[in-house]
Design a protein around this motif. Sequence first.
Motif, mmCIF file in Angstrom:
data_model
loop_
_atom_site.group_PDB
_atom_site.id
_atom_site.type_symbol
_atom_site.label_atom_id
_atom_site.label_comp_id
_atom_site.label_asym_id
_atom_site.label_seq_id
_atom_site.Cartn_x
_atom_site.Cartn_y
_atom_site.Cartn_z
ATOM 1 N N UNK A 318 9.347 -29.649 6.625
ATOM 2 C CA UNK A 318 10.450 -29.317 5.723
ATOM 3 C C UNK A 318 10.102 -29.677 4.274
ATOM 4 N N UNK A 319 9.485 -30.835 4.092
ATOM 5 C CA UNK A 319 9.113 -31.248 2.738
ATOM 6 C C UNK A 319 8.065 -30.304 2.147
ATOM 7 N N UNK A 320 7.074 -29.924 2.963
ATOM 8 C CA UNK A 320 6.054 -28.993 2.490
ATOM 9 C C UNK A 320 6.654 -27.635 2.143
ATOM 10 N N UNK A 321 7.592 -27.170 2.957
ATOM 11 C CA UNK A 321 8.258 -25.889 2.698
ATOM 12 C C UNK A 321 9.019 -25.935 1.380
ATOM 13 N N UNK A 322 9.738 -27.021 1.138
ATOM 14 C CA UNK A 322 10.513 -27.131 -0.102
ATOM 15 C C UNK A 322 9.599 -27.104 -1.331
ATOM 16 N N UNK A 323 8.468 -27.806 -1.251
ATOM 17 C CA UNK A 323 7.517 -27.792 -2.368
ATOM 18 C C UNK A 323 6.975 -26.378 -2.588
ATOM 19 N N UNK A 324 6.625 -25.697 -1.499
ATOM 20 C CA UNK A 324 6.068 -24.348 -1.612
ATOM 21 C C UNK A 324 7.108 -23.351 -2.124
ATOM 22 N N UNK A 325 8.366 -23.523 -1.738
ATOM 23 C CA UNK A 325 9.416 -22.618 -2.216
ATOM 24 C C UNK A 325 9.583 -22.714 -3.728
ATOM 25 N N UNK A 326 9.423 -23.918 -4.268
ATOM 26 C CA UNK A 326 9.537 -24.078 -5.722
ATOM 27 C C UNK A 326 8.414 -23.322 -6.436
ATOM 28 N N UNK A 327 7.242 -23.253 -5.809
ATOM 29 C CA UNK A 327 6.112 -22.562 -6.427
ATOM 30 C C UNK A 327 6.146 -21.048 -6.191
ATOM 31 N N UNK A 328 6.835 -20.632 -5.127
ATOM 32 C CA UNK A 328 6.941 -19.203 -4.799
ATOM 33 C C UNK A 328 8.419 -18.861 -4.602
ATOM 34 N N UNK A 329 9.156 -18.747 -5.695
ATOM 35 C CA UNK A 329 10.621 -18.649 -5.632
ATOM 36 C C UNK A 329 11.163 -17.385 -4.984
ATOM 37 N N UNK A 330 10.366 -16.335 -4.841
ATOM 38 C CA UNK A 330 10.894 -15.114 -4.230
ATOM 39 C C UNK A 330 11.293 -15.338 -2.778
ATOM 40 N N UNK A 331 10.712 -16.338 -2.132
ATOM 41 C CA UNK A 331 11.082 -16.632 -0.744
ATOM 42 C C UNK A 331 12.353 -17.460 -0.650
ATOM 43 N N UNK A 458 10.760 -7.607 3.160
ATOM 44 C CA UNK A 458 9.776 -7.006 2.255
ATOM 45 C C UNK A 458 10.428 -6.389 1.018
ATOM 46 N N UNK A 459 11.751 -6.250 1.014
ATOM 47 C CA UNK A 459 12.430 -5.805 -0.200
ATOM 48 C C UNK A 459 12.360 -6.872 -1.286
ATOM 49 N N UNK A 460 12.331 -8.132 -0.865
ATOM 50 C CA UNK A 460 12.407 -9.252 -1.800
ATOM 51 C C UNK A 460 11.073 -9.963 -1.991
ATOM 52 N N UNK A 461 10.220 -9.890 -1.004
ATOM 53 C CA UNK A 461 8.969 -10.658 -1.018
ATOM 54 C C UNK A 461 7.795 -9.712 -0.766
ATOM 55 N N UNK A 462 6.818 -9.743 -1.640
ATOM 56 C CA UNK A 462 5.596 -8.975 -1.433
ATOM 57 C C UNK A 462 4.696 -9.690 -0.430
ATOM 58 N N UNK A 463 3.876 -8.915 0.255
ATOM 59 C CA UNK A 463 2.993 -9.493 1.260
ATOM 60 C C UNK A 463 2.049 -10.523 0.688
ATOM 61 N N UNK A 464 1.539 -10.264 -0.527
ATOM 62 C CA UNK A 464 0.603 -11.211 -1.138
ATOM 63 C C UNK A 464 1.282 -12.549 -1.409
ATOM 64 N N UNK A 465 2.527 -12.504 -1.909
ATOM 65 C CA UNK A 465 3.231 -13.759 -2.196
ATOM 66 C C UNK A 465 3.562 -14.501 -0.907
ATOM 67 N N UNK A 466 3.898 -13.772 0.142
ATOM 68 C CA UNK A 466 4.166 -14.412 1.429
ATOM 69 C C UNK A 466 2.914 -15.124 1.942
#
Length: 488
Positions: A318-331, A458-466
């Motif tokens: 959960x902590x790792x996900x939260x950090x990654x979400x801040x860096x990749x906000x489209x998710x 995929x409407x909100x998140x590109x494959x590369x960003x995912x």
Amino acid sequence: MKEVLLPELAESVVEGEILKWLVQEGDTIALEQPLCEVMTDKVTVELPSPVAGVLSKRLAGEGDVVAVHAAIALIDETGGAAAAPAPAAPAAAPLSTQAQEEREQVGGSIVEAGHLQNKADDDSTSLFKAFSSDEKVQVQGLGARQPAAPAAPTQPTRADGRVLAVPAARQLARELNLDLAQVRGSGPNGRIRVSDVLAHQGINQGQAAATQTAAPAQAPAQTAQPAAAPAKAPAAGGMPVAPVQYRTPKGYEHLEDRVPLRGMRRAISNQMQASHLYTVRTLTVDEVNLSRLVEFRARVKEDAAAAGVKLSYLPFIFKAVAVALRKFPSLNTSFDEATQEIVQKRYYNIGMAVATDAGLTVPVLKDVNHKSVFDLAREVSDLAVRAQGGKLQADELAGSTFSVTNIGSIGALFSFPIINVPDAAILGIHSIQKRPIVDEYDNIVVAHMMYLSLSFDHRLVDGAEAARFCKEVIRLLENPDRLMLEAM
């Protein structure tokens, strides 16, 4: 005579299902005595009596879904014989005959028309709320009931000039290249529903004449019989036009049981159908070497136990996900169908899928970015235990910005998780297995490996960003010391 209304049990809750009546008509009841069990958004609560008296009439049956502020019972406060109930006002009436028929036909959730009157068009702030009204399953086709005598065509509009229509109707109209101004609305205040769009398209193609002339009173007999000839799908859109009707194989009737779609299973069904209709789901799969995390957890496990914490791997994830979400906000976004806007969130609330005896539920860990691993561990344990016991509150199941499902807890290798709308993505985590790998020095070593499967809209998140998001989660989990140093 006192009307008992379904109260607002939580913010954003617009309806509830009567699971079980705890008192019978004619029973004497005390103030605050539980009257019935009500389910809203997978949370079951007992509804207390607002007054003392005699239960004169139950206006909603077990399994009925009623709107907030709708009357569900009448109580005679005098304590005398139950008097005949007076007709209820439209906004507080029980479900209409047509609504009952639609609900029984498709097992959907019903929102009273009276509850939605005088509200702005498309006032839902979440995709699931927008999908929760009585038209949501009518997208299945022209086989659904249509009003017997539609009113003269009108084009009620909002203050900004847009035609009144629910989000699903707008989406279907776009797919059919149809001008909503040409469609007559049968909803409250002339609001256009999905069934209205389908009926209009059927009229243009000569497909819906028989459906339009059918009287609502004939619905039970009609829905009980197989259709003589299924209607054709609209030329554009490619959507099915009739609910799927199951037929028992001949000779096996005595080996089948039928169970109404109710309670938790109906809530799950509605959420899954919303996810299917309102997301463009795509999957990316990767794997992570958790060997260092396994060692790190072993080192701090005694400290966790001394602090009264049962430390699993979930808090680290959960902590790792939260950090990654801040860096990749489209998710960490949602899509507002009503306004055609992407909602970008600067808070990190992670839903945690929990399998219970009653069905899957998703409690939410709020503000994960502000909590330590030990804090998250305590909250994970608390939510999981209360989810198993059915003790969660409504607000603990709402407000997620991203979800995690631990499929590996039951041994799955990897999966294709279903997005928990209105979230943009969900991460599936799986079994940690020892496998041989080749390290950076070309040595074959044994490592603790785990697959990650990320479903995203995929409407909100590109494959590369995912893919980059997954790599960031992997980087943090493979270096737990660095994870602990990340600023949030």
